[in-house]
Motif scaffolding. Structure first.
Motif, PDB file in Angstrom:
ATOM      1  N   PHE A   4       0.832  -1.214   0.000  1.00 22.17           N
ATOM      2  CA  PHE A   4       0.000   0.000   0.000  1.00 22.17           C
ATOM      3  C   PHE A   4       0.862   1.258   0.000  1.00 22.17           C
ATOM      4  N   ILE A   7       3.253   1.627   3.314  1.00 24.06           N
ATOM      5  CA  ILE A   7       2.658   1.361   4.620  1.00 24.06           C
ATOM      6  C   ILE A   7       2.877  -0.109   4.964  1.00 24.06           C
ATOM      7  N   PRO A   9       2.088  -3.370   6.888  1.00 28.71           N
ATOM      8  CA  PRO A   9       0.894  -3.874   7.592  1.00 28.71           C
ATOM      9  C   PRO A   9       1.152  -4.197   9.066  1.00 28.71           C
ATOM     10  N   LEU A  12       1.263  -1.103  10.884  1.00 27.34           N
ATOM     11  CA  LEU A  12      -0.078  -0.531  10.853  1.00 27.34           C
ATOM     12  C   LEU A  12      -0.959  -1.153  11.930  1.00 27.34           C
ATOM     13  N   LEU A  16      -2.392   0.618  15.156  1.00 25.91           N
ATOM     14  CA  LEU A  16      -3.859   0.596  15.294  1.00 25.91           C
ATOM     15  C   LEU A  16      -4.245   0.204  16.724  1.00 25.91           C
ATOM     16  N   GLY A 253      -8.299   1.813  13.655  1.00 22.79           N
ATOM     17  CA  GLY A 253      -7.801   1.497  12.321  1.00 22.79           C
ATOM     18  C   GLY A 253      -8.028   2.650  11.353  1.00 22.79           C
ATOM     19  N   LEU A 257      -5.016   4.644   9.625  1.00 18.53           N
ATOM     20  CA  LEU A 257      -4.957   4.578   8.169  1.00 18.53           C
ATOM     21  C   LEU A 257      -5.000   5.983   7.583  1.00 18.53           C
ATOM     22  N   GLN A 258      -5.882   6.800   8.184  1.00 17.89           N
ATOM     23  CA  GLN A 258      -6.046   8.170   7.722  1.00 17.89           C
ATOM     24  C   GLN A 258      -4.731   8.942   7.877  1.00 17.89           C
ATOM     25  N   ASN A 260      -1.726   7.637   8.147  1.00 23.84           N
ATOM     26  CA  ASN A 260      -0.720   7.053   7.270  1.00 23.84           C
ATOM     27  C   ASN A 260      -0.893   7.533   5.839  1.00 23.84           C
ATOM     28  N   LEU A 261      -2.161   7.621   5.412  1.00 28.54           N
ATOM     29  CA  LEU A 261      -2.414   8.087   4.056  1.00 28.54           C
ATOM     30  C   LEU A 261      -1.964   9.527   3.899  1.00 28.54           C
TER      31      LEU A 261
END
Lengths: 311, 361
Positions: A4, A7, A9, A12, A16, A253, A257-258, A260-261
């Protein structure tokens, strides 16, 4: 392990788990409160008081452990105000909860004034030794600070107490029908006050986690709605402890994720990413509440109703 | 031993007396808080409550009082309708922001031309923006049974991100040298909301607040909708038997309060604030909740409560410059006021009896 767009996992999932700690703690506390039939909308206010009290104590003493205790104590003091107002003085629970949040936001910024820009003492990871070096699994399971494990233990403990113990049974009875519980001789007010104090302590721990580990610094309004999301998670969980865990991981999560993006420079504008946790909370509330019959069945029957023994 | 005895009906005397008592208790507790902060409590209380009205700069500060009270009253009057019916719109802050963005956007679309029609158009867009933002929790509540407290609150955070997007993106002043913030509406005649009488602080938002107070009073006293709102709050079951549709009430109450909050936002952005900026949202939407309760959910009570709360803002600002009192202290002070109000409210619904121990036995 790069997917991704940069990123990882395992990282992540590990982050999270840490990101969901504040809302998980606050939500499991609120679940107990609501199970006793009390609706405390002041979670956000208690959390932010926990955040500031925890931060001030940790900086003052140089100990993160004392910081967490201080955070829990600060929020419990707020919960006590709520308990006195709603249980002794029979004030409206919705209004009192809102007052708690408004007051907490003001008071926390007052207390935290000299503490902007300071770094708190670090909260170390639990030393699992070689376990932490196992690839992927070690990173996910054995790389956390004690509070992460404490939050999961809290879920398990609340679940076990509610399901298997007499205390849990009494608590649920009080929440379902305070009049019946009163007639059986249980001290409705006392049980509810204790539940509210427990909820306060958990919200305070969650708040302290935000200012000591998640961010780690003090700024005004640092909890930025985490307390309200915790309230929504209780609805999402249909008042069941393990589903609080799922809900908190879901929201943790999304938050991670937000972020990280954003860091990875995704092409979605930052503003839309940062409003996503709130939008998804609304979406989840819609999905959970749409089935009227089921939603009504799960909520404690006496939720939000005040108890007054007429002799 | 103290015993609480429920009154058959709330005491009229205590309903009027409790707000006064709560203010007095807040002054005492606030004084203690100020003393703990190392300030002279008497001077602090006098600076907040006396100087803006009768002090040296009262001629200017009295106008500021209206400027602050206008949005608070406008929002609180709307909220009070819902609160009476048990519909909890907690997201007025978000509706206020969206009203300001929509209103300012509608006006700026005509920049630099424009004529007499621009300001009325902005007013309509502002009210519509707030209304539309309030319709989200209303429709989710009526269609999906979603809790309106949580949804309206989540939407505040969403509105705040839209606000920062507006200030740095789609409404940013192209001539602002890259700084965030929209064009200044108060310096553009067709889109400004100036003082109607110079130095009085009276602008269209204050006028709208007074009109809203009168209309709400008539609505509650004379109109069937007002009756239905009161009935739904006091006896929900009876209301359903009387043919009151809960869904219709939710849509109406949230719509009215959202529209009024949107209006408050528009009048603020076109007048005192002047522009859409990142720190435009000032917490009026949350303070208005305190105003609504302090005013006993009664329109004229809210008028007085709004003026009192404005006093704590104006006086608080003075105290922060003159006495170096932290501005956050005022927010804590306002929260305290709501606590005391809820606490002494007991007296209007219950009778406190002293019973001797032998009588109980």
């Amino acid at each position: 392990m790069d997917m991704f767009g940069g990123i990882n996992p395992a990282v992540l999932i590990a982050s999270l788990m840490a990101a969901s700690v504040p809302i998980m703690l606050a939500a499991i506390g609120e679940l107990v409160v609501e199970k006793s039939g009390v609706l405390n909308l002041g979670v956000e206010g208690m959390m932010i008081m926990g955040a500031v009290c925890g931060f001030v104590t940790a900086v003052g003493t140089g100990s993160a452990v004392l910081g967490f205790l201080g955070g829990a104590a600060g929020a419990m003091a707020m919960a006590l105000v709520f308990a006195v107002l709603t249980q002794v003085l029979l004030a409206n629970q919705v209004a009192t909860g809102l007052a708690l949040t408004l007051f907490g936001l003001g008071l926390s910024s007052l207390i935290g004034q000299g503490y902007v820009g300071i770094k708190p003492p670090p909260t170390g990871a639990v030393p699992f030794g070689p376990l932490a070096d196992i690839p992927v699994i070690g990173r996910i399971l054995f790389s956390h600070d004690p509070i992460v494990y404490l939050s999961i233990a809290a879920i398990a403990a609340v679940w076990a107490v509610l399901r298997f113990t007499r205390t849990g049974l009494i608590l649920r009875a009080v929440g379902e029908s305070h009049d019946a519980a009163h007639a059986l001789g249980y001290k409705v007010t006392r049980i509810r006050v204790l539940a509210i104090l427990f909820g306060g302590a958990m919200a305070g721990l969650g708040g302290a986690y935000v200012s000591l580990v998640r961010v780690p610094q003090w700024t005004d309004g640092i909890t930025s709605g985490a307390g309200w999301i915790a309230l929504a998670i209780v609805v999402f969980a249909a008042w069941k402890p393990w589903r609080v865990l799922i809900g908190a991981y879901l929201f943790g999560g999304i938050t991670v994720l937000q972020l990280n993006l954003q860091a990875a420079g995704a092409r979605i504008p930052v503003e839309y990413l940062s409003m996503s946790p709130y939008l998804i909370t609304i979406l989840v509330l819609v999905l959970m509440s749409a089935d009227r019959a089921r939603a009504a069945m799960n909520a404690p029957a006496a939720l939000g109703k005040n108890f007054h023994a007429s002799r | 031993m103290l015993i609480l005895e429920k009154r058959p009906s709330p005491s009229r005397f205590w309903q009027a007396a409790t707000p006064v008592l709560a203010v007095a208790l807040t002054m005492v507790a606030g004084g203690i808080m100020f003393a703990l902060l190392g300030k002279d409590p008497v001077a602090a209380i006098r600076t907040i409550f006396w100087d803006p009205l009768f002090g040296e700069f009262a001629w200017y500060l009295r106008g500021q009082l209206l400027v602050k009270a206008g949005p608070l009253i406008l929002i609180a009057v709307g909220l009070s309708l819902g609160f009476r019916a048990g519909i909890w719109n907690i997201g007025a802050e978000g509706q206020y922001i969206m009203g300001a963005i929509c209103g300012a956007g509608a006006g700026l679309a005509f920049y630099p031309d424009g004529g007499w029609f621009v300001f009325p158009l902005m007013v309509m867009a502002g009210a519509l923006g707030g209304w539309a933002w309030a319709m989200i929790p209303a429709i989710l509540k009526t269609r999906f049974n979603t809790n309106e407290i949580l949804v309206s609150l989540m939407l505040v955070y969403v509105a705040q991100t839209i606000l920062s997007k507006a200030a740095t993106g789609f409404l940013r002043n192209p001539e602002g040298a890259g700084f965030p913030g929209s064009r200044n509406l108060s310096r553009w005649q067709p889109g400004s909301n100036p003082e109607l009488i110079a130095g009085s602080g009276m602008h269209w938002g204050v006028v709208a607040a007074f009109i809203a107070v009168i209309f709400t009073y008539i609505l509650l006293q004379r109109h069937i909708l007002g009756f239905q709102i009161k009935l739904a709050g006091q006896a929900p079951r009876a209301a359903r038997f009387a043919g009151v549709s809960p869904a219709r009430l939710v849509v109406l109450c949230l719509g009215i309060s959202g529209g009024l909050a949107g209006l408050a936002g528009l009048f603020e952005v076109a007048g005192p604030a002047g522009q859409i900026s990142i720190d435009f949202a000032s917490g009026y939407g949350f303070t208005a909740i305190i105003v609504a309760f302090l005013g006993r959910l009664n329109p004229f009570g809210i008028l007085l409560a709004g003026l009192l709360m404005a006093l704590t803002y104006v006086g608080g600002e003075m105290a922060s410059t003159n006495l170096r009192l932290p501005s956050a202290a005022i927010q804590a002070f306002q929260g305290m006021l709501l606590f005391f109000l809820l606490a002494v409210d007991l007296l209007s619904n219950y009778r406190v009896r002293f019973l001797l121990a032998k009588k109980v036995a």
